[in-house]
Design an enzyme around this catalytic site. Structure first.
Site, short mmCIF file in Angstrom:
data_model
loop_
_atom_site.label_atom_id
_atom_site.label_comp_id
_atom_site.label_asym_id
_atom_site.label_seq_id
_atom_site.Cartn_x
_atom_site.Cartn_y
_atom_site.Cartn_z
N ASP A 192 0.81 -1.22 0.00
CA ASP A 192 0.00 0.00 0.00
C ASP A 192 0.84 1.27 0.00
O ASP A 192 0.44 2.30 0.54
CB ASP A 192 -0.97 0.03 1.20
CG ASP A 192 -1.91 -1.16 1.18
OD1 ASP A 192 -2.24 -1.64 0.08
OD2 ASP A 192 -2.33 -1.60 2.27
N GLU A 193 2.01 1.20 -0.61
CA GLU A 193 2.92 2.36 -0.62
C GLU A 193 2.50 3.40 -1.65
O GLU A 193 3.03 4.51 -1.67
CB GLU A 193 4.35 1.90 -0.93
CG GLU A 193 4.97 0.94 0.07
CD GLU A 193 4.70 -0.52 -0.27
OE1 GLU A 193 3.86 -0.78 -1.16
OE2 GLU A 193 5.33 -1.39 0.35
N GLY A 194 1.58 3.01 -2.55
CA GLY A 194 1.19 3.91 -3.63
C GLY A 194 1.77 3.45 -4.97
O GLY A 194 1.99 4.25 -5.88
N GLY A 204 -4.44 -4.31 -3.82
CA GLY A 204 -5.43 -3.29 -4.20
C GLY A 204 -4.65 -2.05 -4.56
O GLY A 204 -4.02 -1.45 -3.70
N HIS A 205 -4.63 -1.69 -5.83
CA HIS A 205 -3.83 -0.56 -6.30
C HIS A 205 -4.75 0.57 -6.72
O HIS A 205 -5.55 0.41 -7.65
CB HIS A 205 -2.93 -1.00 -7.47
CG HIS A 205 -1.89 -2.01 -7.05
ND1 HIS A 205 -0.95 -2.52 -7.90
CD2 HIS A 205 -1.65 -2.60 -5.85
CE1 HIS A 205 -0.17 -3.37 -7.24
NE2 HIS A 205 -0.59 -3.44 -6.00
N THR A 207 -5.73 -11.78 3.57
CA THR A 207 -6.85 -11.07 2.96
C THR A 207 -8.02 -12.02 2.69
O THR A 207 -9.09 -11.59 2.29
CB THR A 207 -6.43 -10.42 1.64
OG1 THR A 207 -5.91 -11.45 0.78
CG2 THR A 207 -5.35 -9.37 1.85
N ARG A 266 2.66 -28.54 -7.31
CA ARG A 266 2.31 -29.04 -8.64
C ARG A 266 0.89 -29.55 -8.72
O ARG A 266 0.56 -30.49 -9.44
CB ARG A 266 3.34 -30.08 -9.11
CG ARG A 266 4.68 -29.41 -9.33
CD ARG A 266 5.85 -30.27 -9.09
NE ARG A 266 5.93 -30.71 -7.72
CZ ARG A 266 6.92 -31.48 -7.28
NH1 ARG A 266 7.85 -31.87 -8.09
NH2 ARG A 266 6.94 -31.86 -6.01
N GLN A 316 2.10 -6.01 -3.26
CA GLN A 316 2.58 -6.15 -1.88
C GLN A 316 3.85 -5.31 -1.66
O GLN A 316 4.08 -4.35 -2.38
CB GLN A 316 2.82 -7.62 -1.51
CG GLN A 316 1.55 -8.44 -1.34
CD GLN A 316 0.93 -8.90 -2.64
OE1 GLN A 316 1.58 -9.49 -3.48
NE2 GLN A 316 -0.35 -8.65 -2.82
N GLY A 358 0.11 13.88 -3.31
CA GLY A 358 -1.34 13.72 -3.38
C GLY A 358 -1.67 12.53 -4.25
O GLY A 358 -0.81 12.03 -4.98
P1 GDP Z 1 -0.65 0.33 -3.58
O1 GDP Z 1 -1.25 -0.95 -3.12
O2 GDP Z 1 0.83 0.40 -3.30
O3 GDP Z 1 -0.96 0.67 -5.00
O4 GDP Z 1 -1.30 1.47 -2.67
P2 GDP Z 1 -2.86 1.62 -2.29
O5 GDP Z 1 -3.59 2.12 -3.47
O6 GDP Z 1 -3.37 0.40 -1.61
O7 GDP Z 1 -2.78 2.71 -1.16
C1 GDP Z 1 -2.21 3.98 -1.40
C2 GDP Z 1 -3.24 5.05 -1.06
O8 GDP Z 1 -2.57 6.29 -1.02
C3 GDP Z 1 -4.33 5.21 -2.09
O9 GDP Z 1 -5.51 5.61 -1.45
C4 GDP Z 1 -3.79 6.33 -3.00
O10 GDP Z 1 -4.83 7.04 -3.66
C5 GDP Z 1 -3.13 7.20 -1.99
N1 GDP Z 1 -1.98 7.98 -2.44
C6 GDP Z 1 -0.97 7.62 -3.28
N2 GDP Z 1 -0.03 8.58 -3.31
C7 GDP Z 1 -0.46 9.56 -2.48
C8 GDP Z 1 0.09 10.80 -2.05
O11 GDP Z 1 1.18 11.21 -2.44
N3 GDP Z 1 -0.64 11.53 -1.15
C9 GDP Z 1 -1.84 11.10 -0.67
N4 GDP Z 1 -2.49 11.89 0.19
N5 GDP Z 1 -2.38 9.94 -1.05
C10 GDP Z 1 -1.69 9.17 -1.93
P1 IMO Z 2 -0.79 -4.19 -2.27
O1 IMO Z 2 -0.32 -4.71 -3.60
C1 IMO Z 2 -0.99 -4.61 2.06
C2 IMO Z 2 -0.93 -8.70 3.63
C3 IMO Z 2 -2.21 -9.14 4.35
C4 IMO Z 2 -1.63 -10.10 5.37
C5 IMO Z 2 -0.49 -10.77 4.61
C6 IMO Z 2 -0.84 -12.14 4.04
O2 IMO Z 2 -2.09 -3.49 -2.32
O3 IMO Z 2 0.29 -3.39 -1.62
P2 IMO Z 2 -2.32 -12.86 1.94
O4 IMO Z 2 -3.77 -12.63 1.63
O5 IMO Z 2 -1.38 -12.29 0.93
O6 IMO Z 2 -2.01 -14.30 2.25
O7 IMO Z 2 -2.07 -12.06 3.33
O8 IMO Z 2 -0.15 -9.89 3.55
N1 IMO Z 2 -1.13 -8.19 2.27
C7 IMO Z 2 -1.11 -6.89 1.94
N2 IMO Z 2 -1.01 -5.79 2.72
N3 IMO Z 2 -1.06 -4.49 0.71
C8 IMO Z 2 -1.13 -5.58 -0.07
O9 IMO Z 2 -1.06 -5.52 -1.42
C9 IMO Z 2 -1.20 -6.86 0.53
N4 IMO Z 2 -1.31 -8.12 0.07
C10 IMO Z 2 -1.25 -8.93 1.13
O10 IMO Z 2 -2.87 -8.06 4.94
O11 IMO Z 2 -1.06 -9.37 6.43
MG MG Z 3 -2.81 -1.62 -1.86
#
Ligand code: GDP
Ligand code: IMO
Ligand code: MG
Length: 427
Positions: free
Chosen positions: A13-15, A40-41, A128, A142, A223, A414
């Protein structure tokens, strides 16, 4: 032009979605290389706001080919729904291809994910629940079913009947749950196969051809490295390799083609699910950050824990991946904090640790050693150039460079595409 990988550098969830969407304007192809719909991106652009779980985040560019690589585990029902959603927003997905080698998430994977988690009781991993872990287990055992098999119903039925017999034995004998019906699964998956057939391909030659023409291929990670099955906080990890090694095996390309490895760091780490997080922010400040940034999982809606920037973990992750550049996201979220903490080392049993430990029990005992730095108390969300950032924000970003030994090339202020500062060229 070479391949450039975009890799999560914390616990996900780093963005990554935002960064891939931003960079994809220069690319010819985006390949998602690992994970499944546990990811979830979020992408926000002229078509709306999307939470993509399987479809690559570059899909919105008309001249770009999107590939779901062999390293991804694909739940075909989820994928078809997501493809419909994207199509309904007016985006053409004719150029979306799924590797015929990608393993499928089957109904028994989802069921077993839930049953296994329940049986772990207090030791649950906080997955998840999407069946991703059990699908990777079957791939290695396999016992997986691959996308290509959907195109060959007779062989598919034969293999499914063998595999399901084994799965049903486990489901009923170990978990005392009702067995699943082969006819139902077969019928459901054959229908998916018919719909997905035009998109299932040998994708590695498509990637190779794009690279040979000198066009840019983006490799989209899912991830984050601290969830990697080898290098993450095992056993609180996912079941695949989100790192650079996973990019090669999950897209089917040689490391020779990769000339850029971009690590995506949130300005503060977050973690959803279970497992240690040494720099967890205590008390009200964490609640404030979570609410301000709406830190709830894009896949499960669970609250994310928020932490101070962890330099020990960041140095470890950067070394493992060999990042060539860093993207720092969500800097704007910190705009309201008068001071910030950054962690350079852990204390564990009176010892000072500068290396990220392998043992989860050691990590659980680690106490961060913090340095307090001044915040900037100014909005950064309108900044478009490095010079627009207040000096304290620049210093904070430079701290990330110092601990990782890698230049920060992108600063995101943002969620929207234009809220991005490109500080230095990525190639
Ligand atoms: P991902 O899984 O690495 O693609 O990240 P996620 O989409 O799960 O979570 C990132 C969240 O941060 C999302 O709600 C994005 O819309 C939001 N986001 C990404 N970059 C920024 C930023 O620079 N500032 C803010 N406020 N939100 C951001
Ligand atoms: P994105 O791509 C954040 C976490 C789950 C749990 C662990 C194992 O959006 O960054 P799993 O269902 O993979 O067996 O769960 O990994 N996890 C994530 N946390 N962002 C994700 O993906 C994740 N995908 C799995 O919350 O702790
Ligand atoms: Mg995510």
């Amino acid at each position: 032009m070479p391949a450039i990988a975009v890799i999560g550098a914390q616990w996900g969830d780093e963005g990554k979605g935002k960064v891939v969407d931003y960079l994809a304007g220069r690319a010819r192809m985006v390949v998602r290389y690992s994970g499944g719909n546990n990811a979830g991106h979020t992408v926000i652009n002229q078509y709306g706001e999307f939470r993509l779980h399987l479809v690559p985040s570059g899909v919105f560019y008309p001249n770009l080919t999107s590939i779901i690589g062999n390293g991804v585990v694909v739940d075909p029902g989820v994928l078809l729904e997501e493809m419909d959603g994207v199509r309904q927003s007016g985006v053409d997905i004719g150029n979306l291809y799924i590797s015929d080698r990608a393993n499928l998430v089957m109904p028994y994977h989802r069921l077993l994910d839930g049953l296994e988690e329940k049986s772990r009781g207090k030791g649950s991993l906080g997955t998840t629940g999407k069946g991703v872990g059990p699908a990777y287990v079957d791939k290695a055992a396999r016992l997986g079913i691959r996308a290509s098999e959907l195109l060959d119903p007779a062989t598919f039925r034969q293999r499914l009947s063998f595999i399901l017999e084994h799965k049903n034995a486990v489901i009923s004998a170990v978990y005392h749950a009702p067995p699943l019906s082969i006819d139902e699964i077969y019928g459901e998956y054959c229908a998916y196969g018919e719909k997905l057939a035009p998109h299932i391909r040998h994708t590695e030659p498509l990637v190779a051809e794009t690279l040979s023409k000198g066009e840019m291929v983006l490799l989209e990670g899912a991830q984050g490295t601290l969830l990697d099955v080898d290098f993450g906080t095992y056993p609180y990890v996912t079941s695949s390799s989100p790192m650079i090694g996973g990019a090669c095996t999950g897209a089917g390309i040689s490391p020779r083609h990769i000339s850029g490895i971009i690590g995506v760091f949130k300005a503060y780490p977050t973690r959803v699910g279970v497992g240690p997080m040494p720099t967890l922010i205590e008390g009200e400040i964490q609640d404030m950050v979570r609410e301000r940034a709406h830190e709830y999982g894009a896949t499960t809606g669970r609250p994310r824990r928020c932490g101070w920037f962890d330099g020990v973990a960041a140095a470890y992750v950067s070394q493992l991946n060999g990042f060539t550049a860093i993207a720092v996201t969500r800097l704007d979220v910190l705009d309201v904090l008068p001071s910030l903490k950054i962690c350079r080392a852990y204390r564990c049993n009176r010892e000072r640790l500068e290396h990220f430990p392998a043992s989860i029990s050691v990590l659980e005992q680690c106490q961060p050693e913090y340095e307090e730095v001044s915040g900037w108390l100014t909005s950064t969300s309108e900044a478009r150039h490095w010079e627009d950032l207040p000096p304290q924000a620049q210093a904070y970003v430079q701290y990330v460079e110092e601990v990782t030994g890698c230049p920060v090339a992108v600063v995101s202020v943002g969620p929207r595409r234009e809220q991005t500062i490109l500080r230095s060229p990525l190639l």
